[in-house]
Design an enzyme around this catalytic site. Structure first.
Site, PDB file in Angstrom:
ATOM      1  N   HIS A   1     -43.990 -13.694   7.677  1.00 46.54           N
ATOM      2  CA  HIS A   1     -44.551 -13.352   9.029  1.00 46.54           C
ATOM      3  C   HIS A   1     -45.423 -14.214   9.771  1.00 46.54           C
ATOM      4  O   HIS A   1     -46.257 -13.944  10.517  1.00 46.54           O
ATOM      5  CB  HIS A   1     -44.925 -11.918   9.062  1.00 46.54           C
ATOM      6  CG  HIS A   1     -44.037 -10.867   9.004  1.00 46.54           C
ATOM      7  ND1 HIS A   1     -43.228 -10.564   7.571  1.00 46.54           N
ATOM      8  CD2 HIS A   1     -43.423 -10.203   9.780  1.00 46.54           C
ATOM      9  CE1 HIS A   1     -42.381  -9.884   7.763  1.00 46.54           C
ATOM     10  NE2 HIS A   1     -42.491  -9.433   9.157  1.00 46.54           N
TER      11      HIS A   1
ATOM     12  N   GLU B   1     -31.555 -20.326   4.947  1.00 47.76           N
ATOM     13  CA  GLU B   1     -32.136 -19.891   6.262  1.00 47.76           C
ATOM     14  C   GLU B   1     -31.181 -18.897   6.887  1.00 47.76           C
ATOM     15  O   GLU B   1     -32.166 -18.064   7.478  1.00 47.76           O
ATOM     16  CB  GLU B   1     -32.109 -21.433   6.872  1.00 47.76           C
ATOM     17  CG  GLU B   1     -32.802 -21.228   8.186  1.00 47.76           C
ATOM     18  CD  GLU B   1     -32.578 -22.362   8.981  1.00 47.76           C
ATOM     19  OE1 GLU B   1     -33.592 -23.326   8.807  1.00 47.76           O
ATOM     20  OE2 GLU B   1     -31.773 -23.014   9.789  1.00 47.76           O
TER      21      GLU B   1
ATOM     22  N   CYS C   1     -32.422 -24.558  18.355  1.00 46.73           N
ATOM     23  CA  CYS C   1     -33.447 -24.086  17.735  1.00 46.73           C
ATOM     24  C   CYS C   1     -34.809 -24.907  18.161  1.00 46.73           C
ATOM     25  O   CYS C   1     -35.869 -24.902  17.438  1.00 46.73           O
ATOM     26  CB  CYS C   1     -33.122 -24.800  16.309  1.00 46.73           C
ATOM     27  SG  CYS C   1     -31.916 -23.636  15.272  1.00 46.73           S
TER      28      CYS C   1
END
Length: 151
Positions: free
Chosen positions: A76, A137, A26
């Site tokens: 986005h 998530e 990550c």
């Protein structure tokens, strides 16, 4: 004695992020299809002359708050911790026309849900309390914020 009722509305948005200094995958820029559940608590309106009679809060009013504060902002977009060298990457992406958000925290689900709770609380009417948030998530991973844990 009027009953307290919890109302939940669910939202989804696509957001990219990277965790600076993290020791796993990550640390790379990647994204999630986030699901956010917003639960508020209040007493249904008992005034039969009120157009919102019987409602704790109109779902569309709650939707407007969450869309303006979170969904429309984060959808986005790519989120970076501005207190890291990622700020240079963020500037480069911005210069190329990308939607970038710089935050003063590591953009984990845990920290995002704290940020979201504050933003939503600041916009709710006085008679409505934020009860909890759940930020999913992935299919199997989520962070939760409860008002009762944060008194």
């Amino acid at each position: 004695m009027m009953s307290k009722i919890r109302i939940t509305k669910q939202f989804s948005f696509e957001t990219g992020h990277a965790l600076y200094g993290y020791d796993g995958k990550c640390k790379n820029v990647h994204g999630h299809s986030y699901k956010l559940s917003v639960t508020v608590i209040g007493t249904p309106i008992s005034d039969s002359n009120n157009v919102k009679f019987g409602m704790v809060i109109d779902f569309s009013d709650l939707k407007k708050i969450v869309r303006e504060e979170i969904v429309d902002v984060f959808d986005h977009a790519t989120v970076f911790n501005k207190n890291t060298p990622h700020v240079e990457l963020a500037e480069e992406l911005k210069n190329r026309g990308h939607h970038v958000i710089l935050v003063n925290y590591q953009p984990t689900s845990e920290n995002m849900v704290i940020d979201f709770a504050k933003k939503i609380q600041d916009r709710l009417p006085n008679n409505i309390q934020l009860h909890s948030l759940k930020l999913q998530e992935t299919e199997s991973s989520f962070a939760e914020w409860y008002a009762s844990d944060n008194m």
